[in-house]
Scaffold this motif. Structure first.
Motif: not given
Length: 158
Positions: A39-41, A21-28, A61-65, A4-11
């Motif tokens: 990223e969730i994977s 990290s920044s919001r998973v999947g990006g914002q807006g 939220v639904r994607s995480y759940e 999968g892909s590591r979330p942006r700005d992950f630390a």
């Protein structure tokens, strides 16, 4: 190593326990469903079981759940209301109290609010006694300076 892909700005803030990290999947308009799924994977494969979102809405939220990740909403807006900041600290403490807890904190970007919440949490949890040291540590972790609004979120030790 997770696929999968590591979330942006992950630390890692606390190695193998608390990350940012920044919001998973990006914002807006930058948000991409495929990227969110990748990223969730990655989060699932990396063993994350909790997400603490500092966003004002219920994005992802639904994607995480669906992925089996527990989600806690702790919205902290630009006004940094004291009750909201305390709630974020308490949610983090509860999630990290679980021996198997592996927690990701995010907002649209890793900004002053996120940095201030993280620095404040390490003081709140008693991991660091000096708010100045907490700010320096978090600055190093997230790779950006913390401004006055971030430093205002760091409680004085009891």
């Amino acid at each position: 190593m997770p696929t999968g892909s590591r979330p942006r700005d992950f630390a890692w803030v606390i190695q193998d326990r608390l990350a940012v990290s920044s919001r998973v999947g990006g914002q807006g308009i930058q948000h991409r469903r495929v990227r969110r799924e990748q990223e969730i994977s990655w989060l699932v494969e990396a063993g994350f079981n909790t997400v603490v979102s500092l966003l004002p809405g219920n994005q992802n939220v639904r994607s995480y759940e669906r992925a089996g990740i527990e989600v806690h909403l702790a919205p902290v807006d630009s006004e940094h209301e004291e009750g909201a900041v305390e709630l974020a600290f308490e949610i983090l403490a509860k999630a990290l109290a679980k021996p198997e807890g592996r927690v990701l904190v995010h907002r649209d970007f890793v900004d002053d609010t996120v940095g201030g919440i993280l620095a404040g949490y390490v003081v709140f949890a008693g991991l660091v006694d000096d708010p100045r040291v907490a700010a320096m540590v978090i600055q190093e972790i997230i790779g950006r300076p913390l401004g006055p609004s971030a430093r205002a979120l760091i409680p004085s030790p009891a």
